[in-house]
Design a protein around this motif. Structure first.
Motif, PDB file in Angstrom:
ATOM      1  N   ALA A   8     -61.346  22.806-134.722  1.00  0.00           N
ATOM      2  CA  ALA A   8     -59.961  22.966-133.766  1.00  0.00           C
ATOM      3  C   ALA A   8     -60.728  23.491-132.341  1.00  0.00           C
ATOM      4  O   ALA A   8     -60.283  22.588-131.268  1.00  0.00           O
ATOM      5  CB  ALA A   8     -59.016  23.604-134.006  1.00  0.00           C
ATOM      6  N   LEU A   9     -61.402  24.451-132.487  1.00  0.00           N
ATOM      7  CA  LEU A   9     -62.094  24.885-131.278  1.00  0.00           C
ATOM      8  C   LEU A   9     -62.899  23.955-130.328  1.00  0.00           C
ATOM      9  O   LEU A   9     -62.982  23.842-129.147  1.00  0.00           O
ATOM     10  CB  LEU A   9     -62.642  26.424-131.242  1.00  0.00           C
ATOM     11  CG  LEU A   9     -61.723  27.358-131.804  1.00  0.00           C
ATOM     12  CD1 LEU A   9     -62.443  28.696-131.940  1.00  0.00           C
ATOM     13  CD2 LEU A   9     -60.567  27.764-130.722  1.00  0.00           C
ATOM     14  N   LEU A  10     -63.842  23.434-131.255  1.00  0.00           N
ATOM     15  CA  LEU A  10     -64.835  22.456-130.472  1.00  0.00           C
ATOM     16  C   LEU A  10     -63.954  21.131-130.030  1.00  0.00           C
ATOM     17  O   LEU A  10     -64.388  20.805-128.689  1.00  0.00           O
ATOM     18  CB  LEU A  10     -65.833  21.884-131.493  1.00  0.00           C
ATOM     19  CG  LEU A  10     -67.042  22.941-131.929  1.00  0.00           C
ATOM     20  CD1 LEU A  10     -67.451  22.839-133.243  1.00  0.00           C
ATOM     21  CD2 LEU A  10     -67.845  23.158-130.704  1.00  0.00           C
ATOM     22  N   ASP A  11     -62.867  20.776-130.630  1.00  0.00           N
ATOM     23  CA  ASP A  11     -62.047  19.693-129.997  1.00  0.00           C
ATOM     24  C   ASP A  11     -61.535  19.916-128.909  1.00  0.00           C
ATOM     25  O   ASP A  11     -61.169  19.318-127.939  1.00  0.00           O
ATOM     26  CB  ASP A  11     -61.157  19.338-131.155  1.00  0.00           C
ATOM     27  CG  ASP A  11     -61.723  18.406-132.341  1.00  0.00           C
ATOM     28  OD1 ASP A  11     -62.792  17.928-132.354  1.00  0.00           O
ATOM     29  OD2 ASP A  11     -61.248  18.384-133.396  1.00  0.00           O
ATOM     30  N   LEU A  12     -60.829  21.276-128.953  1.00  0.00           N
ATOM     31  CA  LEU A  12     -60.230  21.935-127.487  1.00  0.00           C
ATOM     32  C   LEU A  12     -61.029  21.945-126.627  1.00  0.00           C
ATOM     33  O   LEU A  12     -60.784  21.340-125.372  1.00  0.00           O
ATOM     34  CB  LEU A  12     -59.896  23.448-127.938  1.00  0.00           C
ATOM     35  CG  LEU A  12     -58.975  23.874-126.631  1.00  0.00           C
ATOM     36  CD1 LEU A  12     -57.900  23.326-126.344  1.00  0.00           C
ATOM     37  CD2 LEU A  12     -58.702  25.563-127.174  1.00  0.00           C
ATOM     38  N   ILE A  29     -53.306  24.122-126.633  1.00  0.00           N
ATOM     39  CA  ILE A  29     -54.160  25.069-127.464  1.00  0.00           C
ATOM     40  C   ILE A  29     -53.534  24.966-128.711  1.00  0.00           C
ATOM     41  O   ILE A  29     -52.247  24.934-129.122  1.00  0.00           O
ATOM     42  CB  ILE A  29     -53.986  26.676-126.980  1.00  0.00           C
ATOM     43  CG1 ILE A  29     -54.702  26.625-125.627  1.00  0.00           C
ATOM     44  CG2 ILE A  29     -54.603  27.531-128.160  1.00  0.00           C
ATOM     45  CD1 ILE A  29     -54.431  28.149-125.065  1.00  0.00           C
ATOM     46  N   PRO A  30     -54.472  24.738-129.721  1.00  0.00           N
ATOM     47  CA  PRO A  30     -54.009  24.256-131.096  1.00  0.00           C
ATOM     48  C   PRO A  30     -53.328  25.751-131.552  1.00  0.00           C
ATOM     49  O   PRO A  30     -53.463  26.987-131.214  1.00  0.00           O
ATOM     50  CB  PRO A  30     -55.123  24.214-132.035  1.00  0.00           C
ATOM     51  CG  PRO A  30     -56.319  24.597-131.147  1.00  0.00           C
ATOM     52  CD  PRO A  30     -55.936  24.689-129.689  1.00  0.00           C
ATOM     53  N   ASP A  31     -52.210  25.321-132.624  1.00  0.00           N
ATOM     54  CA  ASP A  31     -51.529  26.592-133.248  1.00  0.00           C
ATOM     55  C   ASP A  31     -52.127  27.086-134.290  1.00  0.00           C
ATOM     56  O   ASP A  31     -51.733  26.739-135.627  1.00  0.00           O
ATOM     57  CB  ASP A  31     -50.153  26.024-133.434  1.00  0.00           C
ATOM     58  CG  ASP A  31     -49.055  27.222-133.819  1.00  0.00           C
ATOM     59  OD1 ASP A  31     -49.699  28.363-133.762  1.00  0.00           O
ATOM     60  OD2 ASP A  31     -48.153  26.894-134.615  1.00  0.00           O
ATOM     61  N   ILE A  32     -53.141  27.660-134.213  1.00  0.00           N
ATOM     62  CA  ILE A  32     -53.938  28.410-135.503  1.00  0.00           C
ATOM     63  C   ILE A  32     -54.543  29.751-135.182  1.00  0.00           C
ATOM     64  O   ILE A  32     -54.463  30.120-134.002  1.00  0.00           O
ATOM     65  CB  ILE A  32     -55.087  27.464-135.679  1.00  0.00           C
ATOM     66  CG1 ILE A  32     -56.256  27.416-134.276  1.00  0.00           C
ATOM     67  CG2 ILE A  32     -54.866  25.909-136.091  1.00  0.00           C
ATOM     68  CD1 ILE A  32     -57.715  27.094-134.488  1.00  0.00           C
TER      69      ILE A  32
END
Length: 180
Positions: A8-12, A29-32
């Motif tokens: 998720a961070l790399l995709d962001l 920002i992903p909800d993780i």
């Protein structure tokens, strides 16, 4: 960090750069949980051959990691003074690396042999001057502890060996490195 958080961070980071190149909209920002942690991070961009194409970071743990990654990814692509801005045509061929940092810890330079090459990154400060080298830099360049400290001083515009001076503060940190 678990695989879904890493991805998720790399995709962001990639989406933030793509959005900046296409227009002003920022990706959400992903909800993780990991995106909400207060951490520093660096985003490094590499060409297919492995050459650095941009690297910018934020050392302090004063903001959520998702915000930091989104901001420094765009800065690495557009604002690294060593390189021209990344063009939209280049983005698909770039590889993204995110180094999620631990909080920097002050080091007594008398204990420099305790600097673990490959594990510890280094931050030096002297007055308003500072510089950072990520843990992987020492390994990539075959640097021992003293050479690594000299290199971070030179990056800050200080003389090699300045890390020994009382007015120079030395900090170490670790990094969880995420690679596409």
């Amino acid at each position: 960090m678990e695989a879904p958080g890493r991805r998720a961070l790399l995709d962001l980071a990639r989406c933030a750069i793509a959005a900046k190149l296409a227009g002003p909209a920022e990706p959400p920002i992903p909800d993780i949980p990991v995106a909400r942690e207060r951490r520093g991070a660096f985003v490094s961009l590499h060409e297919d051959g492995g050459d650095l194409r941009g690297c910018i970071g934020h050392v302090t743990s004063d903001r959520p990691l998702g915000e930091v990654v989104r901001q420094v990814a765009v800065s690495a692509a557009q604002n690294d003074p060593r390189f021209p801005p990344v063009s939209p045509e280049e983005l698909a061929d770039l590889h993204i690396e995110i180094s999620v940092l631990s909080e920097p810890v002050p080091v007594d330079v008398a204990h420099r042999p305790r600097l673990a090459i490959g594990r510890d990154g280094v931050l030096v400060r002297s007055g308003s001057t500072h510089a950072v080298l990520l843990p992987q830099v020492a390994t990539e360049h075959g640097l021992g502890p003293e050479a690594f400290l000299d290199a971070v001083c030179q990056k800050a515009g200080l003389r090699p060996g300045s890390w020994r001076e009382p007015r120079t503060q030395v900090f170490t940190f670790t990094a969880d490195v995420l690679v596409e």
